[in-house]
Design a protein around this motif. Structure first.
Motif, mmCIF file in Angstrom:
data_model
loop_
_atom_site.group_PDB
_atom_site.id
_atom_site.type_symbol
_atom_site.label_atom_id
_atom_site.label_comp_id
_atom_site.label_asym_id
_atom_site.label_seq_id
_atom_site.Cartn_x
_atom_site.Cartn_y
_atom_site.Cartn_z
ATOM 1 N N GLY A 60 9.169 1.619 5.445
ATOM 2 C CA GLY A 60 8.427 0.624 4.694
ATOM 3 C C GLY A 60 7.228 1.130 3.934
ATOM 4 N N GLY A 61 6.247 0.229 3.831
ATOM 5 C CA GLY A 61 5.054 0.487 3.053
ATOM 6 C C GLY A 61 4.969 -0.369 1.807
ATOM 7 N N THR A 62 6.038 -1.088 1.478
ATOM 8 C CA THR A 62 6.054 -1.949 0.295
ATOM 9 C C THR A 62 6.030 -3.416 0.710
ATOM 10 O OG1 THR A 62 8.471 -2.011 0.260
ATOM 11 C CG2 THR A 62 7.404 -0.253 -0.999
ATOM 12 N N GLY A 63 5.765 -4.285 -0.255
ATOM 13 C CA GLY A 63 5.814 -5.711 0.018
ATOM 14 C C GLY A 63 7.203 -6.163 0.423
ATOM 15 N N GLU A 64 8.224 -5.564 -0.192
ATOM 16 C CA GLU A 64 9.597 -5.902 0.171
ATOM 17 C C GLU A 64 9.896 -5.526 1.612
ATOM 18 O OE1 GLU A 64 9.363 -5.406 -4.212
ATOM 19 O OE2 GLU A 64 8.760 -4.163 -2.523
ATOM 20 N N ALA A 65 9.376 -4.398 2.060
ATOM 21 C CA ALA A 65 9.598 -3.966 3.434
ATOM 22 C C ALA A 65 8.955 -4.933 4.424
ATOM 23 C CB ALA A 65 9.040 -2.558 3.639
ATOM 24 N N ARG A 66 7.740 -5.388 4.111
ATOM 25 C CA ARG A 66 7.069 -6.345 4.999
ATOM 26 C C ARG A 66 7.813 -7.671 5.044
ATOM 27 N NH1 ARG A 66 2.714 -3.773 2.534
ATOM 28 N NH2 ARG A 66 2.467 -5.427 0.975
ATOM 29 N N GLU A 67 8.295 -8.129 3.900
ATOM 30 C CA GLU A 67 9.043 -9.388 3.866
ATOM 31 C C GLU A 67 10.361 -9.253 4.621
ATOM 32 O OE1 GLU A 67 10.309 -13.298 3.054
ATOM 33 O OE2 GLU A 67 8.356 -12.312 3.212
ATOM 34 N N LEU A 68 11.012 -8.114 4.484
ATOM 35 C CA LEU A 68 12.259 -7.887 5.218
ATOM 36 C C LEU A 68 12.005 -7.897 6.716
ATOM 37 C CD1 LEU A 68 15.255 -7.182 5.368
ATOM 38 C CD2 LEU A 68 14.611 -4.775 5.081
ATOM 39 N N SER B 285 -5.230 4.241 4.657
ATOM 40 C CA SER B 285 -5.961 3.712 5.800
ATOM 41 C C SER B 285 -5.911 2.189 5.780
ATOM 42 C CB SER B 285 -7.414 4.191 5.775
ATOM 43 O OG SER B 285 -8.059 3.789 4.592
ATOM 44 N N ASN B 286 -5.890 1.591 6.957
ATOM 45 C CA ASN B 286 -5.834 0.137 7.108
ATOM 46 C C ASN B 286 -4.714 -0.503 6.294
ATOM 47 O OD1 ASN B 286 -8.204 0.120 8.760
ATOM 48 N ND2 ASN B 286 -9.435 0.330 6.904
ATOM 49 N N PRO B 287 -3.470 -0.063 6.494
ATOM 50 C CA PRO B 287 -2.370 -0.662 5.742
ATOM 51 C C PRO B 287 -2.069 -2.070 6.235
ATOM 52 C CG PRO B 287 -1.513 0.815 7.413
ATOM 53 C CD PRO B 287 -3.016 0.960 7.457
ATOM 54 N N ALA B 288 -1.448 -2.865 5.375
ATOM 55 C CA ALA B 288 -0.970 -4.186 5.788
ATOM 56 C C ALA B 288 0.234 -3.980 6.698
ATOM 57 C CB ALA B 288 -0.580 -5.011 4.565
ATOM 58 N N HIS C 91 8.620 3.050 -1.465
ATOM 59 C CA HIS C 91 8.270 2.990 -2.883
ATOM 60 C C HIS C 91 9.344 3.686 -3.711
ATOM 61 C CE1 HIS C 91 6.021 3.813 -6.611
ATOM 62 N NE2 HIS C 91 5.275 2.781 -6.259
ATOM 63 N N PRO C 92 9.640 3.188 -4.908
ATOM 64 C CA PRO C 92 10.675 3.822 -5.731
ATOM 65 C C PRO C 92 10.449 5.303 -6.009
ATOM 66 C CG PRO C 92 10.122 1.669 -6.611
ATOM 67 C CD PRO C 92 9.141 1.936 -5.514
ATOM 68 N N PHE C 93 9.217 5.797 -5.840
ATOM 69 C CA PHE C 93 8.946 7.209 -6.092
ATOM 70 C C PHE C 93 8.762 8.018 -4.803
ATOM 71 C CE2 PHE C 93 8.356 5.408 -10.185
ATOM 72 C CZ PHE C 93 8.637 6.416 -11.085
ATOM 73 N N GLY D 13 8.055 -4.584 -10.216
ATOM 74 C CA GLY D 13 7.315 -5.577 -9.444
ATOM 75 C C GLY D 13 6.265 -6.304 -10.270
ATOM 76 N N ALA D 14 6.068 -7.568 -9.967
ATOM 77 C CA ALA D 14 5.098 -8.391 -10.689
ATOM 78 C C ALA D 14 3.664 -7.959 -10.423
ATOM 79 C CB ALA D 14 5.281 -9.864 -10.304
ATOM 80 N N MET D 15 3.430 -7.320 -9.262
ATOM 81 C CA MET D 15 2.075 -6.962 -8.872
ATOM 82 C C MET D 15 1.442 -5.958 -9.836
ATOM 83 S SD MET D 15 0.872 -5.576 -5.144
ATOM 84 C CE MET D 15 -0.793 -5.041 -4.806
ATOM 85 N N THR D 16 2.263 -5.150 -10.491
ATOM 86 C CA THR D 16 1.733 -4.101 -11.356
ATOM 87 C C THR D 16 1.967 -4.370 -12.836
ATOM 88 O OG1 THR D 16 3.805 -2.861 -11.089
ATOM 89 C CG2 THR D 16 2.006 -2.327 -9.583
ATOM 90 N N SER D 17 2.420 -5.559 -13.175
ATOM 91 C CA SER D 17 2.768 -5.832 -14.572
ATOM 92 C C SER D 17 1.571 -6.253 -15.420
ATOM 93 C CB SER D 17 3.851 -6.911 -14.644
ATOM 94 O OG SER D 17 3.367 -8.147 -14.134
ATOM 95 N N ALA D 18 0.458 -6.643 -14.810
ATOM 96 C CA ALA D 18 -0.688 -7.122 -15.585
ATOM 97 C C ALA D 18 -1.206 -6.048 -16.533
ATOM 98 C CB ALA D 18 -1.802 -7.591 -14.645
#
Length: 238
Positions: A6-14, A34-37, A71-73, A192-197
Motif C-alpha cells: 500500500g501507501g496510496t489512497g486506493e490501498a487504504r480504501e481496499l 513519517s506519520n503515514p495515514a 504508487h504507479p512509479f 488521480g484527482a488529488m494531483t490534478s489541480a
C-alpha cells in the motif's frame, strides 16, 4: 490472508473494504514517509528484503493473495512482488488508478532524467518527489520543489523547497505559480484527482507541462478500481 502493498489512497480504501467484509488483511507500507495515514486492519512497515525475502514472508504467513496497490512509479516493489508471487504460486493483482488524459502543451518523456534534459523554461515547478531531485542537481534553472518530507542532497543549486501535503486547490496552485513566476511544470503521470489541480492551473496559465510516463508493468493481472480489486479477491479463492 491478503497482503496489500500500500501507501496510496486506493490501498487504504481496499483495506477498509476488505476488513469490513471480515477478511484478514495485512497492509505493507514502505516506511519512507513519517506519520503515514494508516489503513484498517493489520499494518507492517518496512521492506521485505527483496524478492527472496518477500517470497519467504508470503510462505511463512500463509498468504493466499497479494494486491499491489502501490504508487504507479514504485517500479521495484511491483517487480519484486511479481517475481515473489511467481516463486511461491500466490495470485497477484496490480491495482493502478488510470493515468492522466493528455492535454495540449504537454511534453511526454520516459524518465525523470529525460525530464531534466527537457525543461522549456527558466523557472520550474517540480513535483516529481524528493527521491528524484538528484536528477536536476546540475540544471541551471530555478526550481520550486514541493514534497511531503525534506529532501537530501544533491539538490539543484537554485531551489526553494516547499513542504506540503495535498490535496491542493486550483486557486491555490494558481496563486503559487503566479507568485513564483513559474514557466514550466514537471510532474509524473501518477493519475488521480488529488494531483490534478496543478495541471488545471498550468493549463489556465498557458504553462507547458513535462510529464514522465509510467514505467512498464510486469505481465500480471491488473485492475483500475477498488471495486474490481474487491471482486478479484473473492474470485481468487481467498
Amino acid at each position: 490472508m491478503i497482503l496489500v502493498l500500500g501507501g496510496t489512497g486506493e490501498a487504504r480504501e481496499l483495506a477498509r473494504r476488505l476488513v469490513a467484509a471480515e477478511r484478514k488483511v495485512v497492509s505493507s507500507l514502505a516506511g519512507r514517509v513519517s506519520n503515514p495515514a494508516l489503513p484498517a486492519g493489520e499494518v507492517r512497515i518496512g521492506g521485505f528484503g527483496g524478492v527472496y525475502g518477500l517470497a519467504e514472508w508470503l510462505r511463512d504467513n500463509a498468504v493466499r493473495a497479494v494486491v499491489d496497490a502501490t504508487h504507479p512509479f514504485a517500479r521495484q516493489i511491483t517487480q519484486n512482488a511479481f517475481e515473489a508471487c511467481q516463486r511461491v504460486g500466490v495470485p497477484l493483482l496490480i491495482l493502478r488508478r488510470p493515468g492522466f488524459a493528455p492535454r495540449p502543451g504537454w511534453v511526454w518523456v520516459d524518465s525523470v532524467a529525460e525530464a531534466a534534459r527537457t525543461l522549456p523554461g527558466a523557472r520550474v515547478f517540480l513535483t516529481t518527489g524528493r527521491q528524484d531531485l538528484a536528477e536536476f542537481a546540475g540544471c541551471p534553472q530555478w526550481f520550486l520543489a514541493r514534497m511531503v518530507e525534506p529532501p537530501e542532497p544533491p539538490l539543484p543549486h537554485r531551489i526553494e523547497v516547499l513542504l506540503a501535503r495535498g490535496p491542493f486547490t486550483v486557486d491555490g496552485e494558481l496563486e503559487l505559480m503566479r507568485s513564483r513566476r513559474i514557466d514550466v511544470l514537471v510532474t509524473k503521470d501518477s493519475g488521480g484527482a488529488m494531483t490534478s489541480a496543478k495541471l488545471d492551473a498550468a493549463q489556465q496559465l498557458g504553462i507547458p507541462v513535462v510529464v514522465v510516463r509510467r514505467p512498464p508493468l510486469p505481465p500480471a493481472e491488473m485492475v483500475a478500481s477498488v471495486d474490481d480489486a474487491v471482486s478479484w479477491s473473492g474470485t481468487a479463492g481467498v
